[in-house]
Write a protein that holds these residues in place. Structure first.
Motif, PDB file in Angstrom:
ATOM      1  N   ASP A   2       0.924  -1.220  -0.019  1.00 14.91           N
ATOM      2  CA  ASP A   2      -0.055  -0.211  -0.040  1.00 14.91           C
ATOM      3  C   ASP A   2       0.985   1.161   0.055  1.00 14.91           C
ATOM      4  OD1 ASP A   2      -1.702   2.009   0.480  1.00 14.91           O
ATOM      5  OD2 ASP A   2      -3.123   1.028   1.979  1.00 14.91           O
ATOM      6  N   VAL A   3       1.103   1.631  -1.162  1.00 14.26           N
ATOM      7  CA  VAL A   3       1.859   2.695  -1.144  1.00 14.26           C
ATOM      8  C   VAL A   3       1.711   4.019  -0.518  1.00 14.26           C
ATOM      9  CG1 VAL A   3       3.098   4.420  -2.946  1.00 14.26           C
ATOM     10  CG2 VAL A   3       3.271   1.964  -3.558  1.00 14.26           C
ATOM     11  N   GLU A   4       0.281   4.373  -0.711  1.00 16.07           N
ATOM     12  CA  GLU A   4      -0.144   5.579  -0.147  1.00 16.07           C
ATOM     13  C   GLU A   4      -0.166   5.504   1.532  1.00 16.07           C
ATOM     14  OE1 GLU A   4      -4.344   7.816   0.440  1.00 16.07           O
ATOM     15  OE2 GLU A   4      -4.142   6.660  -1.456  1.00 16.07           O
ATOM     16  N   ALA A   5      -0.339   4.330   2.160  1.00 18.60           N
ATOM     17  CA  ALA A   5      -0.349   4.122   3.480  1.00 18.60           C
ATOM     18  C   ALA A   5       1.097   4.305   4.186  1.00 18.60           C
ATOM     19  CB  ALA A   5      -0.955   2.833   3.917  1.00 18.60           C
ATOM     20  N   GLU A   6       2.092   3.619   3.422  1.00 18.23           N
ATOM     21  CA  GLU A   6       3.429   3.602   3.783  1.00 18.23           C
ATOM     22  C   GLU A   6       4.019   5.067   3.500  1.00 18.23           C
ATOM     23  OE1 GLU A   6       7.052   1.877   5.131  1.00 18.23           O
ATOM     24  OE2 GLU A   6       5.136   1.572   5.327  1.00 18.23           O
ATOM     25  N   SER A   7       3.696   5.555   2.561  1.00 23.18           N
ATOM     26  CA  SER A   7       4.112   7.005   2.392  1.00 23.18           C
ATOM     27  C   SER A   7       3.647   7.734   3.569  1.00 23.18           C
ATOM     28  CB  SER A   7       3.612   7.543   0.981  1.00 23.18           C
ATOM     29  OG  SER A   7       4.232   6.944  -0.079  1.00 23.18           O
ATOM     30  N   ALA A   8       2.359   7.614   3.913  1.00 20.61           N
ATOM     31  CA  ALA A   8       1.972   8.510   4.974  1.00 20.61           C
ATOM     32  C   ALA A   8       2.400   8.076   6.463  1.00 20.61           C
ATOM     33  CB  ALA A   8       0.383   8.229   5.178  1.00 20.61           C
ATOM     34  N   ARG A   9       2.820   6.916   6.466  1.00 20.44           N
ATOM     35  CA  ARG A   9       3.429   6.546   7.798  1.00 20.44           C
ATOM     36  C   ARG A   9       4.885   7.167   7.952  1.00 20.44           C
ATOM     37  NH1 ARG A   9       7.043   2.703   9.856  1.00 20.44           N
ATOM     38  NH2 ARG A   9       8.010   2.134   7.975  1.00 20.44           N
TER      39      ARG A   9
ATOM     40  N   LEU B 167       7.803   2.045  -3.090  1.00 20.20           N
ATOM     41  CA  LEU B 167       7.456   1.320  -4.426  1.00 20.20           C
ATOM     42  C   LEU B 167       6.308   0.170  -4.159  1.00 20.20           C
ATOM     43  CD1 LEU B 167      10.151  -0.498  -6.168  1.00 20.20           C
ATOM     44  CD2 LEU B 167      10.418   0.692  -3.955  1.00 20.20           C
ATOM     45  N   PRO B 168       5.469  -0.218  -5.028  1.00 22.60           N
ATOM     46  CA  PRO B 168       4.809  -1.427  -4.890  1.00 22.60           C
ATOM     47  C   PRO B 168       5.765  -2.683  -4.746  1.00 22.60           C
ATOM     48  CG  PRO B 168       4.007  -0.410  -6.874  1.00 22.60           C
ATOM     49  CD  PRO B 168       5.187   0.401  -6.370  1.00 22.60           C
ATOM     50  N   VAL B 169       5.086  -3.847  -4.199  1.00 23.99           N
ATOM     51  CA  VAL B 169       5.727  -5.176  -4.159  1.00 23.99           C
ATOM     52  C   VAL B 169       6.453  -5.410  -5.505  1.00 23.99           C
ATOM     53  CG1 VAL B 169       5.694  -7.271  -3.468  1.00 23.99           C
ATOM     54  CG2 VAL B 169       4.307  -5.735  -2.413  1.00 23.99           C
ATOM     55  N   GLN B 170       7.895  -5.606  -5.129  1.00 21.04           N
ATOM     56  CA  GLN B 170       8.638  -6.213  -6.475  1.00 21.04           C
ATOM     57  C   GLN B 170       9.087  -7.564  -6.178  1.00 21.04           C
ATOM     58  OE1 GLN B 170       9.518  -3.556  -9.185  1.00 21.04           O
ATOM     59  NE2 GLN B 170       7.938  -2.674  -7.961  1.00 21.04           N
ATOM     60  N   SER B 171       9.108  -7.933  -5.118  1.00 26.46           N
ATOM     61  CA  SER B 171       9.659  -9.526  -4.674  1.00 26.46           C
ATOM     62  C   SER B 171       8.494 -10.380  -4.876  1.00 26.46           C
ATOM     63  CB  SER B 171       9.917  -9.610  -3.166  1.00 26.46           C
ATOM     64  OG  SER B 171      11.019  -8.456  -2.605  1.00 26.46           O
TER      65      SER B 171
END
Length: 123
Positions: free
Chosen positions: A70-77, A106-110
């Motif tokens: 969740d790029v938005e939630a992680e950025s906000a954190r 970034l979104p999941v790459q793994s």
């Protein structure tokens, strides 16, 4: 609730000689992703950690990548912790940490399995 983990270390350098140095220093092999001649991935440096050298027209620097579901939630954190938003791209966000270093969220790459077993859950 979302998950995230440290995905990569990105070395930004204007010096082509830096690539050879880091390949030797880390005991890796170089890979050039298709379509991006300015990027060298150092394969095998550390399982689960992507290390890349980016050729830039700027001063040498490094930044980290944090992958998340969740790029938005992680950025906000991270912004709540003191990071500042630098750029909002379609698939990822660029933030600046309080010490001045860049963070790419970034979104999941793994693989999903690796991400699920190696990421941290955030409320």
């Amino acid at each position: 609730m979302h998950r995230s983990r440290l995905y990569g270390l990105f070395l930004d350098t204007p010096a082509p000689a830096a690539t050879g140095f880091w390949i030797g220093a880390l005991g890796t092999r170089p890979e050039t992703p298709a379509g991006d001649p300015l990027l060298i991935r150092l394969a095998g440096a550390r399982p689960g950690l992507d290390i890349e050298i980016n050729t830039v027209d700027d001063a040498p620097n490094w930044h980290i990548g944090i992958e998340t579901d969740d790029v938005e939630a992680e950025s906000a954190r991270l912004i709540r912790l003191g990071a500042v938003a630098e750029a909002d791209h379609d698939a990822y966000r660029l933030l600046r940490a309080p010490g001045g270093h860049l963070i790419t969220v970034l979104p999941v790459q793994s693989t999903q399995r690796f991400f699920a077993t190696s990421s941290k859950v955030w409320p």
